[in-house]
Scaffold this motif. Structure first.
Motif, PDB file in Angstrom:
ATOM      1  N   GLU A  52      -3.165   9.989  -5.891  1.00  0.00           N
ATOM      2  CA  GLU A  52      -3.462   9.274  -4.648  1.00  0.00           C
ATOM      3  C   GLU A  52      -4.324   8.035  -4.870  1.00  0.00           C
ATOM      4  O   GLU A  52      -4.479   7.231  -3.955  1.00  0.00           O
ATOM      5  CB  GLU A  52      -4.143  10.220  -3.648  1.00  0.00           C
ATOM      6  N   THR A  53      -4.922   7.903  -6.037  1.00  0.00           N
ATOM      7  CA  THR A  53      -5.790   6.743  -6.276  1.00  0.00           C
ATOM      8  C   THR A  53      -5.566   6.186  -7.689  1.00  0.00           C
ATOM      9  O   THR A  53      -5.101   6.892  -8.597  1.00  0.00           O
ATOM     10  CB  THR A  53      -7.287   7.119  -6.172  1.00  0.00           C
ATOM     11  N   THR A  54      -5.964   4.929  -7.842  1.00  0.00           N
ATOM     12  CA  THR A  54      -5.925   4.293  -9.162  1.00  0.00           C
ATOM     13  C   THR A  54      -6.796   5.059 -10.143  1.00  0.00           C
ATOM     14  O   THR A  54      -6.431   5.230 -11.313  1.00  0.00           O
ATOM     15  CB  THR A  54      -6.437   2.839  -9.041  1.00  0.00           C
ATOM     16  N   GLU A  55      -7.934   5.515  -9.664  1.00  0.00           N
ATOM     17  CA  GLU A  55      -8.851   6.214 -10.559  1.00  0.00           C
ATOM     18  C   GLU A  55      -8.205   7.491 -11.118  1.00  0.00           C
ATOM     19  O   GLU A  55      -8.369   7.804 -12.296  1.00  0.00           O
ATOM     20  CB  GLU A  55     -10.140   6.563  -9.812  1.00  0.00           C
ATOM     21  N   ASP A 110       1.143 -13.112   2.423  1.00  0.00           N
ATOM     22  CA  ASP A 110       1.155 -12.165   1.325  1.00  0.00           C
ATOM     23  C   ASP A 110       0.589 -10.834   1.788  1.00  0.00           C
ATOM     24  O   ASP A 110      -0.082 -10.767   2.815  1.00  0.00           O
ATOM     25  CB  ASP A 110       0.433 -12.710   0.076  1.00  0.00           C
ATOM     26  N   VAL A 111       0.895  -9.781   1.045  1.00  0.00           N
ATOM     27  CA  VAL A 111       0.459  -8.438   1.414  1.00  0.00           C
ATOM     28  C   VAL A 111       0.143  -7.669   0.137  1.00  0.00           C
ATOM     29  O   VAL A 111       0.801  -7.855  -0.889  1.00  0.00           O
ATOM     30  CB  VAL A 111       1.557  -7.724   2.251  1.00  0.00           C
ATOM     31  N   LEU A 112      -0.902  -6.855   0.202  1.00  0.00           N
ATOM     32  CA  LEU A 112      -1.279  -6.018  -0.936  1.00  0.00           C
ATOM     33  C   LEU A 112      -0.976  -4.573  -0.559  1.00  0.00           C
ATOM     34  O   LEU A 112      -1.478  -4.070   0.451  1.00  0.00           O
ATOM     35  CB  LEU A 112      -2.777  -6.186  -1.235  1.00  0.00           C
ATOM     36  N   ILE A 113      -0.151  -3.917  -1.366  1.00  0.00           N
ATOM     37  CA  ILE A 113       0.268  -2.554  -1.037  1.00  0.00           C
ATOM     38  C   ILE A 113       0.099  -1.633  -2.241  1.00  0.00           C
ATOM     39  O   ILE A 113      -0.030  -2.079  -3.367  1.00  0.00           O
ATOM     40  CB  ILE A 113       1.759  -2.500  -0.610  1.00  0.00           C
ATOM     41  N   GLU A 114       0.129  -0.347  -1.942  1.00  0.00           N
ATOM     42  CA  GLU A 114       0.208   0.640  -3.016  1.00  0.00           C
ATOM     43  C   GLU A 114       1.681   0.823  -3.409  1.00  0.00           C
ATOM     44  O   GLU A 114       2.584   0.504  -2.628  1.00  0.00           O
ATOM     45  CB  GLU A 114      -0.423   1.957  -2.551  1.00  0.00           C
ATOM     46  N   PRO A 115       1.926   1.352  -4.617  1.00  0.00           N
ATOM     47  CA  PRO A 115       3.289   1.293  -5.161  1.00  0.00           C
ATOM     48  C   PRO A 115       4.292   2.235  -4.504  1.00  0.00           C
ATOM     49  O   PRO A 115       5.501   2.049  -4.652  1.00  0.00           O
ATOM     50  CB  PRO A 115       3.087   1.669  -6.633  1.00  0.00           C
ATOM     51  N   GLY A 116       3.805   3.248  -3.765  1.00  0.00           N
ATOM     52  CA  GLY A 116       4.736   4.204  -3.172  1.00  0.00           C
ATOM     53  C   GLY A 116       5.378   3.725  -1.882  1.00  0.00           C
ATOM     54  O   GLY A 116       6.309   4.362  -1.372  1.00  0.00           O
ATOM     55  N   VAL A 117       4.904   2.593  -1.351  1.00  0.00           N
ATOM     56  CA  VAL A 117       5.501   2.043  -0.126  1.00  0.00           C
ATOM     57  C   VAL A 117       6.943   1.640  -0.420  1.00  0.00           C
ATOM     58  O   VAL A 117       7.214   1.022  -1.446  1.00  0.00           O
ATOM     59  CB  VAL A 117       4.693   0.811   0.342  1.00  0.00           C
ATOM     60  N   THR A 118       7.861   1.992   0.479  1.00  0.00           N
ATOM     61  CA  THR A 118       9.249   1.536   0.302  1.00  0.00           C
ATOM     62  C   THR A 118       9.439   0.229   1.073  1.00  0.00           C
ATOM     63  O   THR A 118       8.651  -0.103   1.949  1.00  0.00           O
ATOM     64  CB  THR A 118      10.272   2.564   0.820  1.00  0.00           C
ATOM     65  N   ARG A 119      10.527  -0.461   0.741  1.00  0.00           N
ATOM     66  CA  ARG A 119      10.793  -1.723   1.442  1.00  0.00           C
ATOM     67  C   ARG A 119      11.010  -1.487   2.931  1.00  0.00           C
ATOM     68  O   ARG A 119      10.568  -2.280   3.760  1.00  0.00           O
ATOM     69  CB  ARG A 119      12.010  -2.388   0.793  1.00  0.00           C
TER      70      ARG A 119
END
Lengths: 463, 463
Positions: A52-55, A110-119
């Motif tokens: 769930e997190t980068t860490e 522009d938008v900053l998202i986490e990688p699990g977001v789908t298009r």
């Protein structure tokens, strides 16, 4: 006497301490992470980590690096080339719960998202902002996975692939270090282009944990058109002429007669014949959209198009594009009990007619049922090849046809993959395309960033 | 007793054996290769090699690799950031004679060239083909050098930077191996993006010996426009609104009042006042160009533009763009006996007004004469700072102002370089922008590809 602990067990014990029950060794969870939408032989990971997190990603990678345990990133599981098959077991790193939209800059688009977001999820979020994200592979892929495979889709001819639409990334390296690449500006000349190095690296260099995307304004006007041809060559000639004339088409997609027949049946497309067909879309101002469509109509008619149908209202446009989107399922539905594999050849546009006609002839000669669809404005087309589900010999014949079509594409100056990636299925072509020295450079980059070879082993490179 | 031969002498002797008098140790030739159009302290190379083939480049690099002798690639010598200064002596590798156009594919709109071809030469070659190459830095740069510095120019807002316009490269690696990157297709997902790794690598990873470029069709219609504003903020606000509206402007350039005054004098631009000014260009069909210009005029007028002048005939368009092109020389001509240095900050477009206004205020407070021009559609602007030729203290004050403006740009989420590169002058900002871990990744790539550190040492990285 001490019990000997395997490296994987050591990692699992350590990860469980901070991930709790989000680290799963459940058989059906492992089974769900044993391959993607591909036809590779499934392999079970030792465990699946729902991060769930980068860490968390960083800690897991540091442990896997320390113990020499393989890590296979897993997004939406829609890969067609075996990318998410954990061929050396270890940890399947499931990023699908990382779905936050972290920051939207409407002025900068522009938008900053986490990688699990789908298009689809991103575009739902953007709907009332007047913005959209154009890169649209056929599946409900995660955007992290789309970055990893350098994905594109039907809009690439106008808006570029994901390569042109990512401003920057956050990446966890193989040893757990976290870096940011790129930045917020539209352009920069500030050091090596690490963003582009990770885009298309197929999880072999690190794990993408954030993505900053470039967005686009929803155009003032959109219209779609369909035109049909009695020959494949005439349809492709129309595409080439449209591209050379510089008409800024947003989409220009080809469906061969078999695919069109499948779509007419599956999506109940009325008013069309089972002929080679182009689906087009135009974006711009009202006047510009009209002008673009008229120019294309003139070219198509000149080259023998049979009818040119317009779809300016949103409903008919959506029905058309839904049918295009469902082309794969329409093709599979032609033969109950069958599955499909798909080629992904991309050639210089001047060789597109030859490539598509050759592919069709080779497919017909094979006796296998197949359909062709293509993002033809980019010279990229897919031949969907059907085989009976569970029939290993049929699958092998389908792969033999795939390889024959790729070889033809390469002989025409093309590549084995326009947008699906190398994964396991196209590794044999990588050296053929780039030569041993360029491949050695790729390998040296791999070794520099992942010295212990834990990141998605068995993908892209053979051995 | 044997004479002790230095590594450089050993290389020179071996290279002379096959290059003959194209290897020069002549003092004035070395002096011409001691720096570019920058203000770094000149360094003489031990010799200058005027290469004509990839094989010659390969043999020279293999020798330099073997003997640990530095190689500094030299194109047209127009770098503004010290890229061609051979700070560790060795061989200056002059590629300016490699000027062949090797292959033109009109249908695919791509061209294969040698790296010494300039953009002006390429466009002259293409003139009667209906095609053009859009990337246009201010100088007569070589295209190899433009690749190495990830250059752009006034057309990038519409056509992208060189990054988006290169399909593939031939590169000689540090040890003399030759690789090809990329290919002929418009897109591909076939391994690491080595093309983008070498673009912007500033000669630190290898030498670019061939470039395959994407070309564009010359638009059916072009028109230019000029609008003037009483404040910098209003002009920048106009740019932001135009970009957000999605009007596909081909060029949108800003000149501040000092720069405009300089251009009016230098280029005899009649009918304009010394006010903040936007130069615009529109490409497309006749109707689309007219519509774009009318939309921009409406936005600009709404935001207080004073007058909107059209230039549809080629002659007035060319006069305008020649004036823009000569902006640097116009600024330098403001103060006889002066030279200039230029900042290259690029910021997210939402921060552009702040960045430009701050830069102007900081420049005014410094007491130095300066002018601002900018590729503002991309958020990129240059502050040209004048100092008395030969006055070291004046040069240091100019650099101090440059650094202050960069620091302001970084604080606004920007980068120190939009298009000129890091070279020697911006190295201190690289770590600041990317952080130590990302910089470590860049260094590990450098070590993997150039383990002996012979390729353009002293550039991009400190020490």
């Amino acid at each position: 006497m001490d019990t000997v602990t395997s490296p994987a067990d050591a990692v699992i014990a350590a990860v469980r301490a901070f991930l709790g029950d989000r680290l799963s060794t459940n058989a059906s969870v492992r089974e769900q992470h044993s391959r993607g939408e591909d036809t590779t032989t499934p392999t079970l990971p030792d465990a699946v980590a729902f991060v769930e997190t980068t860490e968390e990603v960083s800690r897991i990678l540091a442990l896997c690096h320390q113990h020499g345990v393989a890590v296979t990133p897993f997004g939406a599981g829609t890969s067609l080339e075996g990318h998410v098959n954990p061929v050396r077991a270890g940890i399947s790193l499931d990023l699908s719960r990382m779905k936050a939209v972290l920051e939207l800059n409407e002025e900068d688009m522009d938008v900053l998202i986490e990688p699990g977001v789908t298009r689809q999820e991103l575009n739902a979020f953007l709907r009332d902002k007047g913005l959209f994200f154009p890169v649209d592979p056929g599946s409900h892929a995660s955007i992290g996975g789309m970055c990893a495979t350098r994905a594109s889709g039907t809009n690439a001819v106008r808006y570029g692939t994901i390569r042109e639409n990512v401003l920057g990334l956050e990446v966890v390296l193989a040893d757990g270090r976290v870096i940011e690449t790129g930045g917020r500006t539209r352009k920069a000349s500030n050091g090596y282009d690490l963003t582009r190095l990770f885009i298309g690296s197929e999880g072999t260099l690190g794990v993408i944990t954030k993505v900053r995307l470039r967005l686009h304004g929803i155009p003032e006007a959109m219209s779609a058109a369909v035109c049909q041809f009695s020959t494949l060559a005439a349809a492709v000639e129309t595409v080439i002429t449209v591209m050379q004339t510089g008409i800024p088409v947003a989409r220009i997609e080809l469906l061969d007669e078999d695919q069109m027949e499948a779509c007419i049946r599956y999506s109940k497309l009325e008013g069309f014949a089972p002929l080679t067909t182009l689906f087009l879309e135009f974006h711009g101002s009202e006047a510009s959209v009209k002008e673009q469509a008229e120019s294309v109509e003139a070219i198509a008619t000149d080259l023998g198009a049979q009818g040119f149908t317009w779809a300016t209202d949103a409903e008919s446009r959506n029905r058309l594009w839904q049918a295009r989107h469902d082309a794969y399922w329409a093709a599979v539905a032609l033969k109950p009990g069958h599955r499909g594999i798909t080629t992904d050849v991309c050639v210089p546009i001047s060789r597109l007619a030859e490539a598509v006609v050759q592919a069709k002839e080779t497919a017909l000669a094979s006796g296998l049922t197949s359909c062709i669809v293509g993002h033809v404005g980019d010279g990229n087309f897919h031949c969907l090849i059907l085989f009976p589900e569970g029939d290993q010999e049929g699958l092998e014949r389908a792969w033999a046809l795939d390889r024959a079509i790729v070889a033809q594409g390469l002989a025409l100056g093309g590549t084995c993959s326009g947008e699906h990636g190398i994964g396991m299925g196209k590794r044999e072509f990588l050296e053929q395309e780039h030569g041993p020295e360029a491949l050695a450079v790729m390998r040296s980059v791999k070794v520099a960033l992942d010295p212990r070879g834990i990141m998605n082993p068995g993908k892209m490179f053979r051995n």
